[in-house]
Design a protein around this motif. Structure first.
Motif, PDB file in Angstrom:
ATOM      1  N   ALA A  48       3.533 -10.733   4.868  1.00  0.00           N
ATOM      2  CA  ALA A  48       2.320 -11.094   4.145  1.00  0.00           C
ATOM      3  C   ALA A  48       1.279 -10.017   4.342  1.00  0.00           C
ATOM      4  CB  ALA A  48       1.778 -12.414   4.657  1.00  0.00           C
ATOM      5  N   VAL A  49       0.563  -9.706   3.306  1.00  0.00           N
ATOM      6  CA  VAL A  49      -0.586  -8.839   3.477  1.00  0.00           C
ATOM      7  C   VAL A  49      -1.757  -9.759   3.746  1.00  0.00           C
ATOM      8  CG1 VAL A  49      -1.966  -7.020   2.481  1.00  0.00           C
ATOM      9  CG2 VAL A  49       0.416  -7.221   1.857  1.00  0.00           C
ATOM     10  N   THR A  50      -2.036  -9.933   5.006  1.00  0.00           N
ATOM     11  CA  THR A  50      -3.082 -10.886   5.344  1.00  0.00           C
ATOM     12  C   THR A  50      -4.409 -10.162   5.499  1.00  0.00           C
ATOM     13  OG1 THR A  50      -2.471 -10.628   7.642  1.00  0.00           O
ATOM     14  CG2 THR A  50      -1.588 -12.535   6.495  1.00  0.00           C
ATOM     15  N   ASP A  51      -5.376 -10.682   4.851  1.00  0.00           N
ATOM     16  CA  ASP A  51      -6.712 -10.138   5.002  1.00  0.00           C
ATOM     17  C   ASP A  51      -7.491 -11.073   5.883  1.00  0.00           C
ATOM     18  OD1 ASP A  51      -6.719  -7.716   3.431  1.00  0.00           O
ATOM     19  OD2 ASP A  51      -6.115  -9.062   1.841  1.00  0.00           O
ATOM     20  N   THR A  52      -7.241 -10.922   7.170  1.00  0.00           N
ATOM     21  CA  THR A  52      -7.841 -11.828   8.139  1.00  0.00           C
ATOM     22  C   THR A  52      -9.301 -11.449   8.341  1.00  0.00           C
ATOM     23  OG1 THR A  52      -6.954 -10.383   9.824  1.00  0.00           O
ATOM     24  CG2 THR A  52      -5.738 -12.390   9.369  1.00  0.00           C
ATOM     25  N   ALA A 162      -9.914  -9.251  -6.697  1.00  0.00           N
ATOM     26  CA  ALA A 162      -9.354  -7.994  -7.224  1.00  0.00           C
ATOM     27  C   ALA A 162      -8.611  -7.230  -6.133  1.00  0.00           C
ATOM     28  CB  ALA A 162     -10.466  -7.138  -7.828  1.00  0.00           C
ATOM     29  N   HIS A 163      -9.128  -7.291  -4.911  1.00  0.00           N
ATOM     30  CA  HIS A 163      -8.471  -6.639  -3.767  1.00  0.00           C
ATOM     31  C   HIS A 163      -7.103  -7.272  -3.520  1.00  0.00           C
ATOM     32  CE1 HIS A 163      -8.229  -4.948   0.426  1.00  0.00           C
ATOM     33  NE2 HIS A 163      -7.557  -6.066   0.620  1.00  0.00           N
ATOM     34  N   GLU A 164      -7.043  -8.585  -3.543  1.00  0.00           N
ATOM     35  CA  GLU A 164      -5.760  -9.276  -3.309  1.00  0.00           C
ATOM     36  C   GLU A 164      -4.755  -8.987  -4.425  1.00  0.00           C
ATOM     37  OE1 GLU A 164      -5.145 -10.359  -0.495  1.00  0.00           O
ATOM     38  OE2 GLU A 164      -7.181 -10.471   0.254  1.00  0.00           O
ATOM     39  N   VAL A 165      -5.220  -8.971  -5.670  1.00  0.00           N
ATOM     40  CA  VAL A 165      -4.333  -8.615  -6.772  1.00  0.00           C
ATOM     41  C   VAL A 165      -3.907  -7.143  -6.633  1.00  0.00           C
ATOM     42  CG1 VAL A 165      -4.158  -8.354  -9.293  1.00  0.00           C
ATOM     43  CG2 VAL A 165      -5.175 -10.414  -8.324  1.00  0.00           C
ATOM     44  N   GLY A 166      -4.763  -6.337  -6.045  1.00  0.00           N
ATOM     45  CA  GLY A 166      -4.409  -4.949  -5.721  1.00  0.00           C
ATOM     46  C   GLY A 166      -3.168  -4.900  -4.830  1.00  0.00           C
ATOM     47  N   HIS A 167      -3.069  -5.828  -3.896  1.00  0.00           N
ATOM     48  CA  HIS A 167      -1.871  -5.903  -3.048  1.00  0.00           C
ATOM     49  C   HIS A 167      -0.636  -6.260  -3.873  1.00  0.00           C
ATOM     50  CE1 HIS A 167      -3.772  -5.081   0.693  1.00  0.00           C
ATOM     51  NE2 HIS A 167      -4.486  -6.188   0.744  1.00  0.00           N
ATOM     52  N   HIS A 168      -0.838  -7.088  -4.886  1.00  0.00           N
ATOM     53  CA  HIS A 168       0.286  -7.420  -5.765  1.00  0.00           C
ATOM     54  C   HIS A 168       0.731  -6.179  -6.552  1.00  0.00           C
ATOM     55  CE1 HIS A 168       2.909  -9.532  -8.510  1.00  0.00           C
ATOM     56  NE2 HIS A 168       2.243  -9.014  -9.529  1.00  0.00           N
ATOM     57  N   LEU A 198      -2.988   1.141   3.166  1.00  0.00           N
ATOM     58  CA  LEU A 198      -2.618   0.100   2.200  1.00  0.00           C
ATOM     59  C   LEU A 198      -3.868  -0.691   1.779  1.00  0.00           C
ATOM     60  CD1 LEU A 198       0.222  -0.729   1.103  1.00  0.00           C
ATOM     61  CD2 LEU A 198       0.221  -2.560   2.798  1.00  0.00           C
ATOM     62  N   GLU A 199      -4.686  -1.036   2.761  1.00  0.00           N
ATOM     63  CA  GLU A 199      -5.898  -1.826   2.494  1.00  0.00           C
ATOM     64  C   GLU A 199      -6.928  -1.030   1.689  1.00  0.00           C
ATOM     65  OE1 GLU A 199      -6.262  -4.943   2.911  1.00  0.00           O
ATOM     66  OE2 GLU A 199      -4.345  -5.188   3.936  1.00  0.00           O
ATOM     67  N   LEU A 200      -7.108   0.241   2.064  1.00  0.00           N
ATOM     68  CA  LEU A 200      -8.091   1.054   1.339  1.00  0.00           C
ATOM     69  C   LEU A 200      -7.634   1.287  -0.099  1.00  0.00           C
ATOM     70  CD1 LEU A 200      -9.157   3.651   4.074  1.00  0.00           C
ATOM     71  CD2 LEU A 200     -10.420   1.639   3.283  1.00  0.00           C
ATOM     72  N   THR A 258      -7.005  -2.214  11.021  1.00  0.00           N
ATOM     73  CA  THR A 258      -5.926  -2.451  10.055  1.00  0.00           C
ATOM     74  C   THR A 258      -6.435  -2.389   8.611  1.00  0.00           C
ATOM     75  OG1 THR A 258      -6.311  -4.823  10.287  1.00  0.00           O
ATOM     76  CG2 THR A 258      -4.514  -3.886  11.594  1.00  0.00           C
ATOM     77  N   HIS A 259      -7.751  -2.421   8.423  1.00  0.00           N
ATOM     78  CA  HIS A 259      -8.303  -2.458   7.066  1.00  0.00           C
ATOM     79  C   HIS A 259      -9.214  -1.280   6.729  1.00  0.00           C
ATOM     80  CE1 HIS A 259      -6.804  -6.512   7.311  1.00  0.00           C
ATOM     81  NE2 HIS A 259      -7.070  -6.706   6.039  1.00  0.00           N
ATOM     82  N   GLY A 260      -9.611  -0.501   7.756  1.00  0.00           N
ATOM     83  CA  GLY A 260     -10.526   0.606   7.514  1.00  0.00           C
ATOM     84  C   GLY A 260     -11.957   0.253   7.869  1.00  0.00           C
TER      85      GLY A 260
HETATM   86 ZN    ZN Z   1      -6.053  -6.555   1.927  1.00  0.00          ZN
END
Ligand code: ZN
Length: 293
Positions: A48-52, A162-168, A198-200, A258-260
């Motif tokens: 999972a790409v988790t955005d905790t 939009a960020h989450e769809v970016g992961h898709h 990946l996050e950036l 993990t996210h920048g």
């Molecule tokens: Zn993310």
């Protein structure tokens, strides 16, 4: 954002107000642990790409009965409209590159949800699960964004979606797969650097979408309003690893990012907003992730 009356996505599943059964999980960390287990079982092609966002690791048992009775009609409609615009944008982009594109699904929930990447509570924040290609969005998150992170305005939430769809999109392009394959070959510190990239890149893709939306209008009125981009930037700033660590533990550990950083997240979103193409969004080839601001 002028969103009322805009098309709502039909790829939305409303699971709000539903109980997922008795599970106890440790906030953000819970899903990360579960995702890792799934990852090892599957031989390394899941995760999972988790955005905790602000997820602290304090174990929490949550109620199985929904605690929220709030009416989320507006939040649901807003998320569905943003999701529909994202469908329009990414379908067009992929078609132009002659690449196949499968729409993701948006799962709305309150309290807790089950995904193919494991169970999650609303403490986890929004996340994307590549195993079922769903974006999971806790409906109370918009409130959290404004009260906890000071990121007010509807476009802060649009940026997150939009960020989450970016992961898709990264999943569709095979990028997430490549990063996942690296996972068990490198140290945690090294893997974190891939995670940051990946996050950036997801932030960059959210910026691209924003540029697209800036050129769209509804009934003669531009969809983006003055201040929308700033709302996204405020959100990006608030959820940078350095800012969150300072706030929650009082000091910053760059190796654990993990996210920048906040500045990196802002800069990559801005870059996406500037170029609006995939070519300038290769975070994996960039020596200096800070970019020139
Ligand atoms: Zn993310």
């Amino acid at each position: 954002m002028r969103w009322r009356g805009n098309r709502q996505s039909s790829n939305v599943e409303d699971r709000s107000g539903r109980s997922t059964g008795k599970i106890a999980t440790g906030g953000g960390l819970g899903v990360v642990v579960i995702a890792l287990i799934v990852f090892f079982i599957s031989g390394g092609d899941l995760g999972a790409v988790t955005d905790t966002l602000g997820g602290n690791s304090t174990p929490t048992t949550y109620q199985t009965t929904p605690t929220t009775t709030k009416d989320y009609t507006e939040q649901k409609e807003f998320a569905s409209v943003v999701f529909a615009h994202l469908e329009d944008y990414w379908n067009t982009e992929f078609k132009e590159s002659n690449e196949p594109y499968q729409n993701p699904k948006l799962v709305l929930f309150t309290d807790s949800v089950n995904s193919a990447c494991g169970p999650a509570t609303s403490q986890v924040g929004p996340f994307y699960c590549p195993a079922d290609q769903n974006v999971y969005l806790d409906l109370s998150f918009a409130d959290e964004l404004s009260t906890k992170y000071g990121a007010t305005g509807d476009y802060a939430m649009a940026y997150v979606i939009a960020h989450e769809v970016g992961h898709h999109v990264q999943n569709e392009l095979g990028i997430s797969d490549q990063v996942d394959k690296i996972r068990n070959r490198v140290s945690t510190t090294e893997y974190n650097q891939y995670s940051v990239r990946l996050e950036l890149q997801a932030d960059y893709l959210a910026g691209c979408f924003t540029k697209y939306l800036a050129g769209k209008s509804y009934q003669g009125q531009p969809i983006l309003e003055t201040g929308d981009v700033e709302e996204a930037l405020t959100a990006a700033n608030a959820i940078g690893d350095d800012t969150l660590q300072k706030e929650y533990q009082g000091y910053v550990v760059p190796d654990s990012f993990t996210h920048g950083t906040s500045q990196q997240r802002i800069n990559w979103f801005k870059r996406g907003y500037q170029y609006g193409d995939l070519e300038h969004g290769n975070t994996f080839n960039e020596q200096n992730l800070d970019l020139a601001s």
